[in-house]
Design a protein around this motif. Structure first.
Motif, PDB file in Angstrom:
ATOM      1  N   UNK A   1       0.841  -1.311  -0.075  1.00 14.10           N
ATOM      2  CA  UNK A   1      -0.024  -0.006   0.215  1.00 14.10           C
ATOM      3  C   UNK A   1       0.775   1.280   0.111  1.00 14.10           C
ATOM      4  N   UNK A   2       1.897   1.243   0.745  1.00 14.64           N
ATOM      5  CA  UNK A   2       2.697   2.183   0.793  1.00 14.64           C
ATOM      6  C   UNK A   2       3.449   2.672  -0.459  1.00 14.64           C
ATOM      7  N   UNK A   3       3.925   1.613  -1.217  1.00 13.47           N
ATOM      8  CA  UNK A   3       4.536   1.891  -2.457  1.00 13.47           C
ATOM      9  C   UNK A   3       3.495   2.327  -3.530  1.00 13.47           C
ATOM     10  N   UNK A   4       2.328   1.989  -3.241  1.00 13.75           N
ATOM     11  CA  UNK A   4       1.335   2.494  -4.192  1.00 13.75           C
ATOM     12  C   UNK A   4       1.147   3.924  -4.299  1.00 13.75           C
ATOM     13  N   UNK A   5       0.939   4.423  -2.723  1.00 11.16           N
ATOM     14  CA  UNK A   5       0.834   5.854  -2.736  1.00 11.16           C
ATOM     15  C   UNK A   5       1.982   6.724  -3.233  1.00 11.16           C
ATOM     16  N   UNK A   6       3.292   6.281  -2.617  1.00 11.07           N
ATOM     17  CA  UNK A   6       4.374   6.784  -3.313  1.00 11.07           C
ATOM     18  C   UNK A   6       4.389   6.986  -4.941  1.00 11.07           C
ATOM     19  N   UNK A   7       4.068   5.980  -5.462  1.00 10.45           N
ATOM     20  CA  UNK A   7       4.047   5.712  -6.918  1.00 10.45           C
ATOM     21  C   UNK A   7       2.812   6.768  -7.274  1.00 10.45           C
ATOM     22  N   UNK A   8       1.847   6.895  -6.822  1.00 11.20           N
ATOM     23  CA  UNK A   8       0.624   8.005  -7.248  1.00 11.20           C
ATOM     24  C   UNK A   8       1.355   9.389  -6.946  1.00 11.20           C
ATOM     25  N   UNK A   9       2.082   9.462  -5.975  1.00  7.59           N
ATOM     26  CA  UNK A   9       2.541  10.959  -5.808  1.00  7.59           C
ATOM     27  C   UNK A   9       3.738  11.130  -6.875  1.00  7.59           C
ATOM     28  N   UNK A  10       4.382  10.355  -7.216  1.00  6.72           N
ATOM     29  CA  UNK A  10       5.498  10.385  -8.092  1.00  6.72           C
ATOM     30  C   UNK A  10       4.747  10.792  -9.523  1.00  6.72           C
ATOM     31  N   UNK A  11       3.836   9.914  -9.839  1.00  9.67           N
ATOM     32  CA  UNK A  11       2.907  10.450 -11.131  1.00  9.67           C
ATOM     33  C   UNK A  11       2.675  11.730 -11.092  1.00  9.67           C
ATOM     34  N   UNK A  12       1.677  12.056  -9.915  1.00  6.19           N
ATOM     35  CA  UNK A  12       1.111  13.539 -10.065  1.00  6.19           C
ATOM     36  C   UNK A  12       2.345  14.305 -10.096  1.00  6.19           C
ATOM     37  N   UNK A  13       3.475  14.339  -9.408  1.00  8.65           N
ATOM     38  CA  UNK A  13       4.592  15.387  -9.730  1.00  8.65           C
ATOM     39  C   UNK A  13       4.932  15.209 -10.905  1.00  8.65           C
ATOM     40  N   UNK A  14       5.037  14.256 -11.759  1.00 11.15           N
ATOM     41  CA  UNK A  14       5.608  14.218 -13.060  1.00 11.15           C
ATOM     42  C   UNK A  14       4.621  14.912 -13.958  1.00 11.15           C
ATOM     43  N   UNK A  15       3.278  14.556 -13.705  1.00  8.50           N
ATOM     44  CA  UNK A  15       2.216  15.211 -14.540  1.00  8.50           C
ATOM     45  C   UNK A  15       2.205  16.927 -14.348  1.00  8.50           C
ATOM     46  N   UNK A  16       2.490  17.428 -13.101  1.00 10.70           N
ATOM     47  CA  UNK A  16       2.444  18.813 -12.918  1.00 10.70           C
ATOM     48  C   UNK A  16       3.870  19.215 -13.544  1.00 10.70           C
ATOM     49  N   UNK A  17       5.154  18.569 -13.203  1.00 17.48           N
ATOM     50  CA  UNK A  17       6.250  19.117 -14.198  1.00 17.48           C
ATOM     51  C   UNK A  17       6.234  18.968 -15.613  1.00 17.48           C
ATOM     52  N   UNK A  18       5.336  18.170 -16.286  1.00 17.42           N
ATOM     53  CA  UNK A  18       5.425  18.447 -17.681  1.00 17.42           C
ATOM     54  C   UNK A  18       4.332  19.355 -18.214  1.00 17.42           C
ATOM     55  N   UNK A  19       3.155  19.517 -17.302  1.00 17.92           N
ATOM     56  CA  UNK A  19       2.100  20.539 -17.625  1.00 17.92           C
ATOM     57  C   UNK A  19       2.499  21.666 -17.581  1.00 17.92           C
ATOM     58  N   UNK A  20       3.656  22.117 -16.463  1.00 20.22           N
ATOM     59  CA  UNK A  20       3.982  23.480 -16.010  1.00 20.22           C
ATOM     60  C   UNK A  20       5.153  23.802 -16.719  1.00 20.22           C
ATOM     61  N   UNK A  21       5.522  23.564 -18.061  1.00 27.33           N
ATOM     62  CA  UNK A  21       6.681  23.932 -18.882  1.00 27.33           C
ATOM     63  C   UNK A  21       7.661  22.960 -19.272  1.00 27.33           C
ATOM     64  N   UNK A  22       7.151  21.878 -19.774  1.00 25.29           N
ATOM     65  CA  UNK A  22       8.100  20.763 -20.417  1.00 25.29           C
ATOM     66  C   UNK A  22       9.041  21.740 -21.461  1.00 25.29           C
ATOM     67  N   UNK A  23      10.042  20.950 -21.802  1.00 21.63           N
ATOM     68  CA  UNK A  23      11.036  21.534 -22.780  1.00 21.63           C
ATOM     69  C   UNK A  23      10.500  21.213 -24.049  1.00 21.63           C
ATOM     70  N   UNK A  24       9.840  22.120 -24.737  1.00 24.87           N
ATOM     71  CA  UNK A  24       9.351  21.989 -25.951  1.00 24.87           C
ATOM     72  C   UNK A  24       9.864  22.980 -26.887  1.00 24.87           C
ATOM     73  N   UNK A  25       9.912  22.877 -28.336  1.00 28.07           N
ATOM     74  CA  UNK A  25      10.278  23.862 -29.167  1.00 28.07           C
ATOM     75  C   UNK A  25       9.448  24.894 -29.548  1.00 28.07           C
TER      76      UNK A  25
END
Length: 64
Positions: A1-25
């Motif tokens: 259960x702990x690993x699932x929560x950590x994985x969910x947090x990492x997915x959300x953080x990744x989505x935030x980083x890509x939505x907030x200014x990914x390196x695009x041309x």
């Protein structure tokens, strides 16, 4: 259960980083307007969820 929560947090953080200014041309594209209030509210909800998931994961790890 702990690993699932950590994985969910990492997915959300990744989505935030890509939505907030990914390196695009951007080329010669004009600057985009500021975020709409609905976008800001949606991002804040995601951040709050990620913080809650991270806090829960830290709490679970502390109990182990």
């Amino acid at each position: 259960m702990r690993a699932a929560r950590l994985a969910a947090a990492l997915v959300v953080a990744t989505l935030l980083l890509t939505a907030c200014g990914g390196a695009g041309d951007t080329g010669n594209a004009p600057a985009s307007p500021g975020p709409a209030s609905t976008d800001v509210a949606r991002l804040q909800k995601l951040v709050d969820g990620a913080e809650a998931a991270a806090s829960s994961a830290e709490s679970d790890m502390a109990h182990d």
